[in-house]
Structure formats: structure tokens, C-alpha cells
Write a protein that holds these residues in place. Structure first.
Motif, PDB file in Angstrom:
ATOM      1  N   VAL A 113      46.096  22.945  41.502  1.00 45.07           N
ATOM      2  CA  VAL A 113      44.661  22.684  41.345  1.00 45.07           C
ATOM      3  C   VAL A 113      44.328  21.390  42.074  1.00 45.07           C
ATOM      4  O   VAL A 113      45.154  20.473  42.154  1.00 45.07           O
ATOM      5  CB  VAL A 113      44.285  22.573  39.849  1.00 45.07           C
ATOM      6  CG1 VAL A 113      44.984  21.394  39.196  1.00 45.07           C
ATOM      7  CG2 VAL A 113      42.781  22.469  39.654  1.00 45.07           C
ATOM      8  N   ASP A 121      38.047  30.133  47.192  1.00 48.11           N
ATOM      9  CA  ASP A 121      39.108  30.635  46.325  1.00 48.11           C
ATOM     10  C   ASP A 121      40.097  29.554  45.900  1.00 48.11           C
ATOM     11  O   ASP A 121      41.054  29.846  45.186  1.00 48.11           O
ATOM     12  CB  ASP A 121      39.879  31.757  47.031  1.00 48.11           C
ATOM     13  CG  ASP A 121      39.022  32.980  47.253  1.00 48.11           C
ATOM     14  OD1 ASP A 121      38.136  33.230  46.409  1.00 48.11           O
ATOM     15  OD2 ASP A 121      39.221  33.678  48.261  1.00 48.11           O
ATOM     16  N   PRO A 161      41.410  26.675  43.717  1.00 50.51           N
ATOM     17  CA  PRO A 161      41.109  26.192  42.357  1.00 50.51           C
ATOM     18  C   PRO A 161      40.939  24.670  42.306  1.00 50.51           C
ATOM     19  O   PRO A 161      41.725  23.931  42.885  1.00 50.51           O
ATOM     20  CB  PRO A 161      42.323  26.638  41.540  1.00 50.51           C
ATOM     21  CG  PRO A 161      43.424  26.752  42.537  1.00 50.51           C
ATOM     22  CD  PRO A 161      42.786  27.184  43.820  1.00 50.51           C
ATOM     23  N   TRP A 167      39.056  21.258  39.714  1.00 52.50           N
ATOM     24  CA  TRP A 167      38.288  20.870  38.546  1.00 52.50           C
ATOM     25  C   TRP A 167      37.515  19.599  38.843  1.00 52.50           C
ATOM     26  O   TRP A 167      37.812  18.872  39.790  1.00 52.50           O
ATOM     27  CB  TRP A 167      39.153  20.733  37.303  1.00 52.50           C
ATOM     28  CG  TRP A 167      40.020  19.503  37.137  1.00 52.50           C
ATOM     29  CD1 TRP A 167      39.662  18.194  37.307  1.00 52.50           C
ATOM     30  CD2 TRP A 167      41.387  19.482  36.720  1.00 52.50           C
ATOM     31  NE1 TRP A 167      40.706  17.360  37.023  1.00 52.50           N
ATOM     32  CE2 TRP A 167      41.781  18.120  36.658  1.00 52.50           C
ATOM     33  CE3 TRP A 167      42.310  20.462  36.368  1.00 52.50           C
ATOM     34  CZ2 TRP A 167      43.069  17.723  36.278  1.00 52.50           C
ATOM     35  CZ3 TRP A 167      43.585  20.069  35.984  1.00 52.50           C
ATOM     36  CH2 TRP A 167      43.951  18.721  35.962  1.00 52.50           C
ATOM     37  N   SER A 186      32.086  33.782  41.855  1.00 46.11           N
ATOM     38  CA  SER A 186      33.095  32.820  41.427  1.00 46.11           C
ATOM     39  C   SER A 186      33.200  32.776  39.913  1.00 46.11           C
ATOM     40  O   SER A 186      34.290  32.718  39.349  1.00 46.11           O
ATOM     41  CB  SER A 186      32.759  31.421  41.965  1.00 46.11           C
ATOM     42  OG  SER A 186      32.856  31.388  43.372  1.00 46.11           O
ATOM     43  N   HIS A 215      36.483  34.096  38.068  1.00 51.56           N
ATOM     44  CA  HIS A 215      37.190  32.875  37.680  1.00 51.56           C
ATOM     45  C   HIS A 215      37.803  32.179  38.898  1.00 51.56           C
ATOM     46  O   HIS A 215      38.892  31.606  38.815  1.00 51.56           O
ATOM     47  CB  HIS A 215      38.291  33.174  36.647  1.00 51.56           C
ATOM     48  CG  HIS A 215      37.805  33.899  35.437  1.00 51.56           C
ATOM     49  ND1 HIS A 215      38.635  34.237  34.393  1.00 51.56           N
ATOM     50  CD2 HIS A 215      36.568  34.354  35.082  1.00 51.56           C
ATOM     51  CE1 HIS A 215      37.947  34.887  33.459  1.00 51.56           C
ATOM     52  NE2 HIS A 215      36.702  34.955  33.858  1.00 51.56           N
ATOM     53  N   HIS A 216      37.113  32.227  40.025  1.00 52.12           N
ATOM     54  CA  HIS A 216      37.581  31.569  41.241  1.00 52.12           C
ATOM     55  C   HIS A 216      36.959  30.176  41.361  1.00 52.12           C
ATOM     56  O   HIS A 216      35.927  29.892  40.768  1.00 52.12           O
ATOM     57  CB  HIS A 216      37.182  32.382  42.484  1.00 52.12           C
ATOM     58  CG  HIS A 216      37.971  33.637  42.632  1.00 52.12           C
ATOM     59  ND1 HIS A 216      37.602  34.633  43.511  1.00 52.12           N
ATOM     60  CD2 HIS A 216      39.092  34.079  42.021  1.00 52.12           C
ATOM     61  CE1 HIS A 216      38.463  35.629  43.434  1.00 52.12           C
ATOM     62  NE2 HIS A 216      39.374  35.318  42.533  1.00 52.12           N
ATOM     63  N   VAL A 227      37.717  25.655  38.014  1.00 56.61           N
ATOM     64  CA  VAL A 227      38.466  26.168  36.859  1.00 56.61           C
ATOM     65  C   VAL A 227      38.363  25.263  35.638  1.00 56.61           C
ATOM     66  O   VAL A 227      38.841  25.619  34.559  1.00 56.61           O
ATOM     67  CB  VAL A 227      39.959  26.372  37.213  1.00 56.61           C
ATOM     68  CG1 VAL A 227      40.113  27.425  38.292  1.00 56.61           C
ATOM     69  CG2 VAL A 227      40.612  25.052  37.643  1.00 56.61           C
TER      70      VAL A 227
END
Length: 214
Positions: free
Chosen positions: A44, A69, A71, A73, A105, A109-110, A113
Motif C-alpha cells: 500500500v 488500481d 492501493p 491510504w 473504485s 474496492h480499488h 483502501v
């Protein structure tokens, strides 16, 4: 119940924040990501200590456009349990970020996250994850990795508050359990949180997860 995870060390691409227009800031973010090899095995990409909704939306726009695509945060720095460092409402900021994401997205869940807070007082983090978890979809991670509980004095240039004298219990065990009870799914530490404290977090996370396995 969802499994709780701990964060001891987060490796990120460093983006230097400068006091210029956000168009210039966008070019700086783009330059750093464009010239870094995203082929390496990241789980991530973390955008941390984000002070405002405005800056977060720049990140969401960039990632949604060119790295849809990949991931990542976003974690905000906050001045209280309900406001970002810039004074935005945390719950409203999270809602605006979700609105800015593409429907594909969100459905698959792309991309984004997780949302949360870091580099803040533990008590603020405990309160903040409650607002965030009530706003984001159930599949999205809710992050909390606050500072030790001390306060940085920019004039004297030192940490002024002994965590033992901090109001409330800011021990690793209490921070983990309080954050998790309010909806956090990833818990860790930021400034002045060293290896011993991270071990304390790890034990507390294991204990929290164990109670749901029995």
C-alpha cells in the motif's frame, strides 16, 4: 468482528510539502510518483500527515486518474478529535473523499483502501476514528497511529509533555483497545513511538483479536 492490524513502520514515497499553490503542489506530487518505480512490491502507498481536505482531494484526483488500481491510504493530521489540522470536519472530509472517488473504485474496492489519522494526540485519534468509521464503507480500513502523547514546543524546540502526566491513559494497551472499540482496524504509532511502544501495541492487538477467536 474484523481483524485488527498493527502498524510499526510505514514506508512511503516522501512528498515535500511546500507553501505554493495547489497546482504547483500537484506537479510536485506527480514528479515524485512518476519518477519512482511503482513496480516494486508495495502492499500500500501511504499518504500521511495530510493537513486538509484540499490536499487530500489533490491526492485522490491524481491516484484516480493515473494509478487507479494502486492501493493507497490517506491519514490526516488533526487538531482535535473532529477536525483536521486545517480545521476541516473529519467526517465531512471523509465523505467528500468518497464522493470524489469513481463509483467503479468504490464498488471494486480499488485505489483508496483506508482513511484515518496520524501524527496527533492519542486522545484525538481515539475520538477521530469514531467519526471516520461511521462515514466510510465497511470494507475500508480505518487507521489510527498517533504520537506518544507528548507535545512539540516549536519555540523551545523540544517535547514538553511527559506522557505520564498526559490526561487520560495513553498507554499502548489503552490506545489500541479504545481505537478498536471506536472502529479502527489498523493501529500503530507515529512521532516518539519507539520499538518498545510498538511491541506494546503488537501485544495489545494480539489480545484484542484473540477475544474474538475464542
Amino acid at each position: 468482528s474484523e481483524t485488527l492490524y498493527s502498524v510499526g513502520l510505514v514506508i512511503v514515497f516522501v512528498v515535500y510539502r511546500v507553501r505554493v499553490s495547489y497546482q504547483s503542489h500537484l506537479r510536485i506530487v506527480w514528479a515524485h510518483i512518476e519518477h519512482q518505480p511503482l513496480r516494486i512490491q508495495h502492499k500500500v502507498l501511504a499518504f500521511e500527515t495530510i493537513p486538509s481536505l484540499e490536499e487530500a482531494l489533490v491526492i485522490v484526483n491524481l491516484m484516480s486518474t493515473d494509478f487507479a488500481d494502486f492501493p493507497y491510504w490517506i491519514s490526516f493530521q488533526c487538531r482535535s478529535g473532529s477536525q483536521t489540522a486545517a480545521g476541516d470536519s473529519l467526517s465531512a472530509a471523509c465523505a467528500s473523499i468518497l464522493k470524489a472517488m469513481s463509483s467503479e473504485s468504490v464498488y471494486n474496492h480499488h485505489g483508496l483502501v483506508g482513511l484515518g489519522v496520524n501524527c496527533c494526540d492519542p486522545e484525538h485519534a481515539i475520538e477521530a476514528v469514531g467519526d471516520i468509521s461511521a462515514t466510510v464503507p465497511s470494507w475500508m480500513e480505518v487507521l489510527a497511529y498517533p504520537n506518544s502523547g507528548e507535545t512539540w514546543d516549536a519555540v523551545r524546540k523540544n517535547w514538553t509533555k511527559d506522557i505520564k502526566s498526559s490526561p487520560g491513559d495513553v498507554s499502548g494497551d489503552n490506545v489500541v483497545h479504545a481505537c478498536a472499540a471506536n472502529g479502527a482496524t489498523v493501529v500503530g504509532g507515529c512521532c516518539r513511538v519507539g520499538p518498545e511502544r510498538c511491541e506494546e501495541f503488537r501485544r495489545a492487538v494480539d489480545a484484542w483479536n484473540l477475544q474474538f477467536q475464542q
